[in-house]
Each structure stands twice: as structure tokens, then as C-alpha cells.
Design a protein around this motif. Structure first.
Motif, PDB file in Angstrom:
ATOM      1  N   MET A  68     -35.263  82.268  78.413  1.00  0.00           N
ATOM      2  CA  MET A  68     -33.674  82.176  78.378  1.00  0.00           C
ATOM      3  C   MET A  68     -33.022  83.520  78.038  1.00  0.00           C
ATOM      4  O   MET A  68     -32.017  83.814  78.459  1.00  0.00           O
ATOM      5  CB  MET A  68     -33.404  80.976  77.255  1.00  0.00           C
ATOM      6  CG  MET A  68     -31.976  80.363  77.464  1.00  0.00           C
ATOM      7  SD  MET A  68     -31.991  79.616  79.085  1.00  0.00           S
ATOM      8  CE  MET A  68     -30.081  79.903  79.477  1.00  0.00           C
ATOM      9  N   ASP A  69     -33.573  84.032  76.944  1.00  0.00           N
ATOM     10  CA  ASP A  69     -32.760  85.370  76.535  1.00  0.00           C
ATOM     11  C   ASP A  69     -32.971  86.245  77.496  1.00  0.00           C
ATOM     12  O   ASP A  69     -31.814  87.146  77.781  1.00  0.00           O
ATOM     13  CB  ASP A  69     -33.590  85.802  75.120  1.00  0.00           C
ATOM     14  CG  ASP A  69     -32.763  86.460  74.240  1.00  0.00           C
ATOM     15  OD1 ASP A  69     -31.430  86.438  74.288  1.00  0.00           O
ATOM     16  OD2 ASP A  69     -33.156  87.408  73.655  1.00  0.00           O
ATOM     17  N   GLU A  70     -34.098  86.733  78.045  1.00  0.00           N
ATOM     18  CA  GLU A  70     -34.118  87.506  79.100  1.00  0.00           C
ATOM     19  C   GLU A  70     -33.250  87.316  80.154  1.00  0.00           C
ATOM     20  O   GLU A  70     -32.400  88.448  80.596  1.00  0.00           O
ATOM     21  CB  GLU A  70     -35.805  87.558  79.502  1.00  0.00           C
ATOM     22  CG  GLU A  70     -36.591  87.972  78.537  1.00  0.00           C
ATOM     23  CD  GLU A  70     -36.757  89.542  78.379  1.00  0.00           C
ATOM     24  OE1 GLU A  70     -36.561  90.198  79.230  1.00  0.00           O
ATOM     25  OE2 GLU A  70     -37.315  89.873  77.314  1.00  0.00           O
ATOM     26  N   GLY A  71     -33.177  86.015  80.528  1.00  0.00           N
ATOM     27  CA  GLY A  71     -32.427  85.902  81.887  1.00  0.00           C
ATOM     28  C   GLY A  71     -30.687  85.972  81.374  1.00  0.00           C
ATOM     29  O   GLY A  71     -29.970  86.668  82.165  1.00  0.00           O
ATOM     30  N   ASN A  72     -30.439  85.535  80.103  1.00  0.00           N
ATOM     31  CA  ASN A  72     -29.185  85.875  79.765  1.00  0.00           C
ATOM     32  C   ASN A  72     -28.727  87.473  79.777  1.00  0.00           C
ATOM     33  O   ASN A  72     -27.644  87.881  80.098  1.00  0.00           O
ATOM     34  CB  ASN A  72     -28.925  85.407  78.321  1.00  0.00           C
ATOM     35  CG  ASN A  72     -28.875  83.865  78.318  1.00  0.00           C
ATOM     36  OD1 ASN A  72     -28.913  83.205  78.965  1.00  0.00           O
ATOM     37  ND2 ASN A  72     -29.042  83.423  76.927  1.00  0.00           N
ATOM     38  N   ASN A  73     -29.965  88.263  79.310  1.00  0.00           N
ATOM     39  CA  ASN A  73     -29.332  89.740  79.177  1.00  0.00           C
ATOM     40  C   ASN A  73     -29.180  90.334  80.803  1.00  0.00           C
ATOM     41  O   ASN A  73     -28.529  91.094  80.754  1.00  0.00           O
ATOM     42  CB  ASN A  73     -30.637  90.256  78.614  1.00  0.00           C
ATOM     43  CG  ASN A  73     -30.862  90.356  77.131  1.00  0.00           C
ATOM     44  OD1 ASN A  73     -29.922  89.770  76.560  1.00  0.00           O
ATOM     45  ND2 ASN A  73     -32.040  90.321  76.503  1.00  0.00           N
ATOM     46  N   ILE A  74     -30.127  89.719  81.650  1.00  0.00           N
ATOM     47  CA  ILE A  74     -29.533  90.091  82.833  1.00  0.00           C
ATOM     48  C   ILE A  74     -28.194  89.759  83.255  1.00  0.00           C
ATOM     49  O   ILE A  74     -27.294  90.615  83.690  1.00  0.00           O
ATOM     50  CB  ILE A  74     -30.568  89.714  84.115  1.00  0.00           C
ATOM     51  CG1 ILE A  74     -31.988  90.169  83.632  1.00  0.00           C
ATOM     52  CG2 ILE A  74     -30.169  89.955  85.429  1.00  0.00           C
ATOM     53  CD1 ILE A  74     -33.052  89.546  84.696  1.00  0.00           C
ATOM     54  N   THR A  75     -27.909  88.317  83.055  1.00  0.00           N
ATOM     55  CA  THR A  75     -26.422  88.136  83.610  1.00  0.00           C
ATOM     56  C   THR A  75     -25.486  88.681  82.784  1.00  0.00           C
ATOM     57  O   THR A  75     -24.184  88.937  83.066  1.00  0.00           O
ATOM     58  CB  THR A  75     -26.182  86.575  83.451  1.00  0.00           C
ATOM     59  OG1 THR A  75     -26.099  86.301  82.138  1.00  0.00           O
ATOM     60  CG2 THR A  75     -27.229  85.831  84.151  1.00  0.00           C
ATOM     61  N   LEU A  76     -25.591  89.176  81.417  1.00  0.00           N
ATOM     62  CA  LEU A  76     -24.404  89.368  80.719  1.00  0.00           C
ATOM     63  C   LEU A  76     -24.555  91.002  80.414  1.00  0.00           C
ATOM     64  O   LEU A  76     -23.173  91.692  80.738  1.00  0.00           O
ATOM     65  CB  LEU A  76     -24.857  89.053  78.963  1.00  0.00           C
ATOM     66  CG  LEU A  76     -23.543  89.270  78.025  1.00  0.00           C
ATOM     67  CD1 LEU A  76     -22.517  88.252  78.603  1.00  0.00           C
ATOM     68  CD2 LEU A  76     -24.290  88.654  76.728  1.00  0.00           C
ATOM     69  N   TYR A  77     -25.525  91.733  80.718  1.00  0.00           N
ATOM     70  CA  TYR A  77     -25.315  93.061  80.412  1.00  0.00           C
ATOM     71  C   TYR A  77     -25.886  93.994  81.792  1.00  0.00           C
ATOM     72  O   TYR A  77     -25.290  95.162  81.966  1.00  0.00           O
ATOM     73  CB  TYR A  77     -26.461  93.564  79.411  1.00  0.00           C
ATOM     74  CG  TYR A  77     -26.025  92.860  77.896  1.00  0.00           C
ATOM     75  CD1 TYR A  77     -25.224  93.311  77.364  1.00  0.00           C
ATOM     76  CD2 TYR A  77     -26.933  92.093  77.609  1.00  0.00           C
ATOM     77  CE1 TYR A  77     -24.695  92.843  75.895  1.00  0.00           C
ATOM     78  CE2 TYR A  77     -26.961  91.823  76.406  1.00  0.00           C
ATOM     79  CZ  TYR A  77     -25.605  91.962  75.609  1.00  0.00           C
ATOM     80  OH  TYR A  77     -25.315  91.220  74.273  1.00  0.00           O
TER      81      TYR A  77
END
Lengths: 445, 348
Positions: free
Chosen positions: A247-256
Motif C-alpha cells: 500500500m505504501d509503495e503504491g502510495n509513493n508512486i501516486t503521490l511522489y
């Protein structure tokens, strides 16, 4: 027949009728329940998109709560009604099936069946300005469309009605409830810690919740006969940790970074922080698939076509024009309810580790603290924030003015939409559209 | 004398008194509801009044405040006050978290919270000894004992004590030194203990939150008699008495969590609260219950729904929703009292 057998039999009979009632209020009365289940699982899990996989897991658990497995066959489940923030790993390790009523309220809104439940609640003494999620649940309880629980597990965070409704359900179904009392403001203390006295209070809060988890385990055993399986608990935590990582890795892609994978508003529906699926093997797969999909479709910043918006709170779940409109006009780059705020569970001290995660929920802190986190997490190339707050939500809506001031001071543009997630009776798209258009025009400058 | 404000009846005022500061209860009529520009319109009117009052210097004579985290609206009051601290004069602000369940572990945890409150107050007022806390517990016990006696008078059919008088007395309690108030309460009791009022009036129990300045007057002007007020400014303002313990924090934690519950409480304590309502109705020979639910208080709104939906007693319950400052619909109260009068006559 002993009490446990009697309750099992009573639950079995009631849930059969309750599933029929649920299908009926959704206009599916002509479909036999087993066929409805088969329709929900027409495709193979592994062939689904990440978002559809998420829906599959939720649907499977939903039908399980009515004693139906994914093939449409009978299978008894020990069901624990749960409010949104009760951790689920312990429940899975004890063989319980969680049933999160607030989630079902949003599901009813999606199928256009929430307002009638709300009206039932309002006709039965539930005040008009109560949280619409809870009124939907109260109406559903009165109309007997939810599966009778074996037990109810609720917590005091984040909002008052989410724990209070269990009192009603417990009385109507004649099933016992356990309440987790979660201390408030411990996250504030953690980030503003001054001395060892503050640390002592943080430790006391974690100890207090740890103790309650052990009491909850005993409560579950006393009322269902189910016991904590330590091996299952270890597995549940390992899957939670894996899910957390993806979840965190996926969030990093969408956010950063950027992804050209079509996320749209489906991104909001992961609502990871609220889900009852933490601790299952399938949810780790869901979040990993999401990450892989995003990773496989990189996109550069120069290809940005629409403003990148961080989304706060939830969305309207009823049929609406707003989200369709926003899907064309913005890209949701981050979502508050998908934010991974917690550390992985420590396998050497699982119960305390879950207690720590529960106590340290940043949304159960002051508006100042939760705004500070957002300011620190939202990257500079995010164009703005849209906060969609139901007016019946004292917790989020009541902090909106302070939050707005703080974001503006930090140079972040924010649009707060006063709306509702499940009750469409006040929905007025043209007015909201005007505000959205002005906001998008402003940030484009 | 230095003054410390408190907002919620779950605040152990003994600690404030032991600090040598006057505990000042922030009542429904002390703030400025329409001056709240910070918390917004999904908050209850009491919290908005307190926030508005703070922003318009109504509490400038206070040296500090203790805000109990008792519900989601009070949570936002604590936030708002902290956020605007630089514009608000009382410089001490302490947020006290209050458990919502009663158990051995919640009492212990709350005791730790009360100790932290004491430590925060010490930064402003100097050391607070355990002895000073015990003395203060004694002072408040005396007040509680006197109110128990007054309550006994109110249970009698021919009681000469009116709700309006009690409202006035409670108003003094919220702003008077406990020793002085203890004497005033006792004098009131002495003046009433042998008095009788044979008028045959319908006896009303009021349930609600911080109250409303017109409510009791309207009931009594309509020919009713308020005999018990299950309000933050009524019986819920007082904790019970406990056996003295070595640890005064544990003692306070226990009596405050065990007191007549606010609708905020959950689980067994909430169920005990519902039962207590029916017990009180019997003890005080109540003819009718008026539930004055504050708009935007989810706890009260959920409680009266539960109460109405599960009610099996024969005592009529009238629910009115309103604000701390809203005008009371006199006609509605008149017709309720009229109905109670008829029922009373029938019973006789």
C-alpha cells in the motif's frame, strides 16, 4: 441444546431471512440468494483488476457474514460486527468474520438503497442531524437486513455515534458487545513529547489498550468458544505487514511519482485505513497488484494534463455527478484514508504492537496535529486539496475552518465541500460544480 | 483569587480547588454562541458558546481552563482553544481525556490522566499535595451529602423545593468557593426541610445536557414541577462518595466514572444510565419525562432514540430538540404538562 448451539441455530435461521431482506431492499428479491452470490463472483479472482479484487474480497466477506461461501453454499461463520477502527488481525486469528456496518452503509448508498433506511431511522426517533452512516445502519437494524452478529466489537475512535450504535444493535439482537476505549490525543503527545512524563503517559495508553485487547480475546472466547490461534495471529500480522508495504509503495508512486494507470475515483475506494481486510492473505495480493499496475505504467511530470489533488476524507457513495465530473477534471494523487501512518507490526510483541498502531491513529488527534502531518506528506507539486466532509461529521467537519487556515498559511490551496457520503437528499451538483470550477481556476493560476 | 474554568461534569474540580484556585464552571449562559467563527455549524451550541466566549474575551478573568475530552464536540473545543491560544487570555489549557467505559483498567488509566492534570496545574499554581486533594475531596463530599438531603426532600409529593430554586443554587455552585457554597447549600436545606407545598403539580424529570436558561422556568410557569434534573447542571454535576483510598487520584477516577452517566458513556455504564433513568422516575414519583436534546449532540440523540425505542414504562417521554440559548416552545411544554395533569388526575 446448550446456549452456544442455540445461538448458532438462531443466527443461522435469522441470517437466511436477513439476506433475503437485504436483497429485497436492493431490488433483487426475485434472485435466489445462492444465485446472487454466484453473480458476485463471476470472474476468477486472479484475473481481476486490483480495484475489482478489492471489491471481490469485500463481497466474499459480506456474504460470509450471511453464512454463504463464494460458491453460494451454506457455511456457518462466527460474525463480529465491528466499527470502522477496530483492528481485525486478532479477529481473523480467532476465526471471526468481521462485518463493518459503516461499510455496508456506503454499499447501500451505491445501490441507491440508503435513503430509505435513513428515513426508517428518522421515523424511529433517530434525529435528522445524526451521522448518515449511522442512521443507515440504524434503519437497517430496524428493517432486519443485516446478519445477526455473534458478538459486537466497537471502539471509541474516531467518532461518538460509531460506538453508540452498538448499544442499539446489542439490545435488538440480544448479543453482547465489547467496547475498546481508545485514549485520545496520544499521537499529539508523541509528536510534541517534552519529557519522560509524556513518554510515561504514551506507554500507559498503549498498556491500557493492550490490556483491553486481552480482555477482548477473553470476551470473544467466553461468548463464541473461539480461541486465539497464535500461529494464525502470526500469519495475519505477516499478511498485514505485507499489505502495508505494498500500500505504501503504491502510495509513493501516486503521490511522489506519476502513473498513467487509470486510477480515477477508484483510488479512494481502497480506503485502506478503514478496511476490515487487514490480516487476510488476499488483501496483500490486492495492494501488491495495485502497486504493480502503477509501477508498470510510469508517466512523466511533463505529461500532467489535469491538476493533481490530494483528497481528504471519503467521497459521496450515492449515484452522483460530482465524482464523474472530477474524474475528468482532476487526478487524485493521494488520499487521506489510504495514508499508511503506522509501522509494521512487531512479530515478537504482536498484541502490544497492534495496540500501539490503534492508539497512534493520527486522525484521532488534534486538527493541528493531523494538518501538520498532511503538510509534511503532501509534495510541493500537488496542486491542491479537496476535502469532502459530511455535515453530520463533527470530527472532520468541525475542524474544517482551522484546517483551511493552516493549509492556506502553508501555501496549500484547499476546497472543502460540505456534503454527505450516503444521504443524497441535499445533493446539489450545480452549486458544488460552481465552487469546484472556481477552485480549479484559482489553482491553475 | 485565581480562577480556573471547567466545562464538563467529568472534570475533577477537587484538583483545581486543591491548587488554591477557584473552580469556575462554564455554564450555558456565560459565553457567546454567535461569536464562534472557528468551529462551524456542525458543533453543539454549548461548545460554540464556549468558543465564541473565549474569542470575545468573556473568560478573561480566568487564569486557565481544563477542557475535558468527553465527546467529539468538546474535542474540537480543545482544538479551537489551543489553536487560538495566542488570542485568548487564560494561558493555562489542559485537555483531560475521559474514558467512556468503567472497568478496573479504565479507572486506573483515568487516575493517571488526573495526575497529569495536577502536574499541569502545578506549573501554574505551585505544588498540589495529596493532603490538599484529600481535604478538597472532603469539602465536596459535604456538598454532595447536603444535596442528597435536598434530593430526599424533592422526592416527597408535597415538596417545597422547586426546580427553579435548584437551578439558582446550582448556578452558585458553578462560581462559588466550595466551602462557602457548602454553607449556602446547607442553609437552603435548613430553610426547606420542614416546609411543605401541598399543590398538586405534575412532577417532571428533565434529561439533557448543559441545559437552557428558559427550560425549567417554562415547565414551572406552565404548572409543572421539575423534581429531578438529569443534566450536566443537575444531578450529573456531582460525583458520588467513595471509600477513602491511599491514592486520591484513583479515588477521584472511580467516583467520577461511576457517577450518574452522561449519554457519552458506553456499554454497561450506558445501560446502567438507562436503568437509572427509570429508577429515578420511580424514586421521585415522576409523572413525565422531558428529554431536552441538544442539537448536534450525537450522544444525546442516540440515547433518546434508544430510550424511546426500548421504553416499556408507562411514564410519558416528551423529546424536544434545541440549543442552550434557544427559546423554548412554551405551547409544546404547556400541552405536555396538561397531558400529565390529566394522567395524574386519572391515577388519583
Amino acid at each position: 441444546m446448550n446456549t452456544a448451539e442455540y445461538i448458532k441455530q438462531e443466527n443461522t435461521e435469522q441470517r437466511k431471512k436477513q439476506l433475503e431482506n437485504f436483497l429485497k431492499v436492493n431490488g433483487l428479491e426475485d434472485i435466489p440468494p445462492s444465485d446472487a452470490v454466484k453473480m458476485a463472483f463471476a470472474s476468477d479472482f486472479n484475473e481481476l483488476s486490483p480495484s475489482a479484487k478489492r471489491g471481490h474480497v469485500n463481497a466474499e466477506q459480506f456474504f460470509n457474514a450471511y453464512n454463504m461461501n463464494a460458491s453460494g453454499d451454506f457455511e456457518y461463520h462466527h460474525v463480529a460486527w465491528r466499527s470502522l477502527f477496530v483492528p481485525t488481525e486478532i479477529m481473523y486469528a480467532m476465526g471471526l468474520t468481521p462485518y463493518t456496518t459503516e461499510m455496508v452503509a456506503s454499499q447501500l448508498a451505491m445501490s441507491g438503497a440508503a435513503v430509505e433506511r435513513i428515513e426508517t431511522a428518522e421515523a424511529n426517533n433517530f434525529s435528522g442531524d445524526l451521522c448518515s452512516f449511522m442512521k443507515t445502519v440504524a434503519g437497517g437494524v430496524i428493517e432486519d437486513i443485516f446478519p445477526t452478529p455473534d458478538i459486537l466489537l466497537t471502539s471509541t475512535h474516531l467518532c461518538d455515534p460509531s460506538a453508540k450504535y452498538a448499544e442499539l444493535a446489542s439490545e435488538i439482537y440480544k448479543r453482547p458487545e465489547f467496547i475498546l476505549d481508545i485514549p485520545y490525543g496520544i499521537y499529539d503527545l508523541e509528536i510534541n513529547k517534552k519529557d519522560e512524563k509524556d513518554q510515561k503517559r504514551i506507554d500507559e495508553a498503549i498498556d491500557y489498550v493492550t490490556e483491553q485487547f486481552y480482555e477482548m480475546i477473553n470476551f470473544i472466547t467466553d461468548h463464541t468458544g473461539l480461541e486465539l490461534d497464535h500461529k494464525k495471529l502470526k500469519n495475519a500480522c505477516a499478511w498485514s505487514n505485507e499489505a502495508r508495504k505494498w500500500m505504501d509503495e503504491g502510495n509513493n508512486i501516486t503521490l511522489y511519482e506519476r502513473t498513467s494507470a487509470e486510477k480515477g475515483i477508484k483510488e479512494l475506494d481502497y480506503a485502506a485505513n478503514l478496511m476490515q481486510t487487514w490480516g487476510t492473505e488476499k488483501i496483500a495480493d490486492v495492494y501488491k497488484s495495485r502497486y504493480e499496475e502503477y509501477k508498470a505504467n510510469p508517466r512523466s511530470k511533463s505529461e500532467d494534463k489535469v491538476p493533481r489533488i490530494a483528497w481528504f476524507h471519503l467521497r459521496p457513495y450515492f449515484k452522483n455527478q460530482l465524482m464523474k465530473y472530477l474524474d475528468e477534471k482532476i487526478e487524485i494523487s493521494g488520499s487521506q484514508v489510504n495514508f499508511v501512518f503506522f509501522d509494521p507490526i512487531d512479530p515478537s510483541d504482536i498484541i502490544r504492537s497492534i495496540a500501539k498502531r490503534t492508539v497512534m491513529h493520527p486522525a484521532y488527534s488534534s486538527v493541528t496535529a493531523r494538518t501538520k502531518i498532511a503538510i509534511s506528506q503532501i509534495p510541493e507539486d500537488t496542486d491542491g486539496i479537496i476535502a469532502y466532509y459530511p455535515k453530520s461529521c463533527r470530527h472532520f467537519h468541525g475542524g474544517a475552518i482551522m484546517e483551511n487556515e493552516m493549509f492556506k498559511k502553508a501555501g496549500l490551496s484547499i476546497l472543502t465541500i460540505d456534503g454527505d457520503c450516503v444521504d443524497d437528499r441535499g445533493d446539489d451538483f450545480p452549486i458544488v460544480k460552481t465552487r469546484v470550477d472556481r477552485f480549479l481556476k484559482m489553482i491553475s493560476k | 483569587m485565581e480562577k480556573t474554568g471547567w466545562f464538563c461534569s467529568y472534570t475533577p474540580v477537587e484538583i483545581i480547588d486543591a491548587a488554591g484556585s477557584l473552580p469556575v464552571g462554564i455554564k450555558y449562559d456565560s459565553g457567546a454562541e454567535h461569536e464562534d467563527v472557528l468551529l462551524g455549524d456542525s458543533m453543539c451550541s454549548y461548545v460554540r458558546s464556549c468558543m465564541g466566549g473565549a474569542l470575545t474575551n468573556k473568560y478573561d478573568d480566568l487564569n486557565g481552563v481544563v477542557i475535558a475530552h468527553s465527546c467529539e464536540c468538546m474535542r474540537r473545543l480543545s482544538d479551537g482553544w489551543g489553536y487560538k491560544q495566542h488570542e485568548i487570555k487564560p494561558d493555562l489549557i489542559h485537555t483531560l481525556d475521559i474514558p467512556k467505559v468503567v472497568s478496573g483498567s479504565s479507572i486506573k488509566f483515568f487516575a493517571g490522566g488526573i495526575k497529569r492534570m495536577k502536574e499541569d496545574l502545578e506549573k501554574k499554581y505551585g505544588e498540589i499535595s495529596d493532603d490538599a486533594i484529600r481535604k478538597s475531596i472532603q469539602k465536596y463530599n459535604q456538598i454532595r451529602q447536603t444535596f442528597e438531603k435536598i434530593d430526599e426532600l424533592r422526592k416527597k409529593e408535597d415538596t417545597a423545593v422547586t426546580g427553579t430554586e435548584i437551578e439558582q443554587l446550582m448556578s452558585e455552585y458553578f462560581s462559588t468557593d466550595p466551602e462557602k457554597f457548602s454553607k449556602a447549600a446547607f442553609d437552603f436545606y435548613e430553610s426547606k426541610k420542614d416546609a411543605v407545598q401541598p399543590a398538586d403539580l405534575p412532577r417532571v424529570m428533565i434529561i439533557g445536557g448543559p441545559g437552557n436558561s428558559s427550560l425549567i422556568k417554562t415547565i414551572e410557569n406552565s404548572g409543572g414541577l421539575s423534581v429531578v434534573e438529569n443534566l450536566c447542571t443537575g444531578i450529573r454535576a456531582f460525583a458520588g462518595e467513595s471509600e477513602p483510598k491511599n491514592d486520591p487520584y484513583l479515588e477521584l477516577a472511580e467516583i467520577y466514572l461511576e457517577k450518574t452517566p452522561c449519554p457519552r458513556m458506553l456499554g454497561d455504564k450506558a445501560r446502567a444510565g438507562i436503568k437509572e433513568i427509570s429508577d429515578l422516575a420511580k424514586e421521585y414519583k415522576v409523572d413525565g419525562i422531558l428529554y431536552f436534546s441538544m442539537k448536534f449532540c450525537a450522544n444525546m440523540q442516540m440515547q433518546w432514540a434508544l430510550l424511546k425505542n426500548s421504553d416499556t414504562s408507562e411514564i410519558p417521554i416528551k423529546v424536544m430538540e434545541g440549543d442552550i440559548s434557544s427559546e423554548i416552545n412554551e405551547r409544546e411544554i404547556h400541552s405536555f404538562i396538561k397531558r400529565l395533569k390529566k394522567r395524574r388526575k386519572k391515577k388519583q
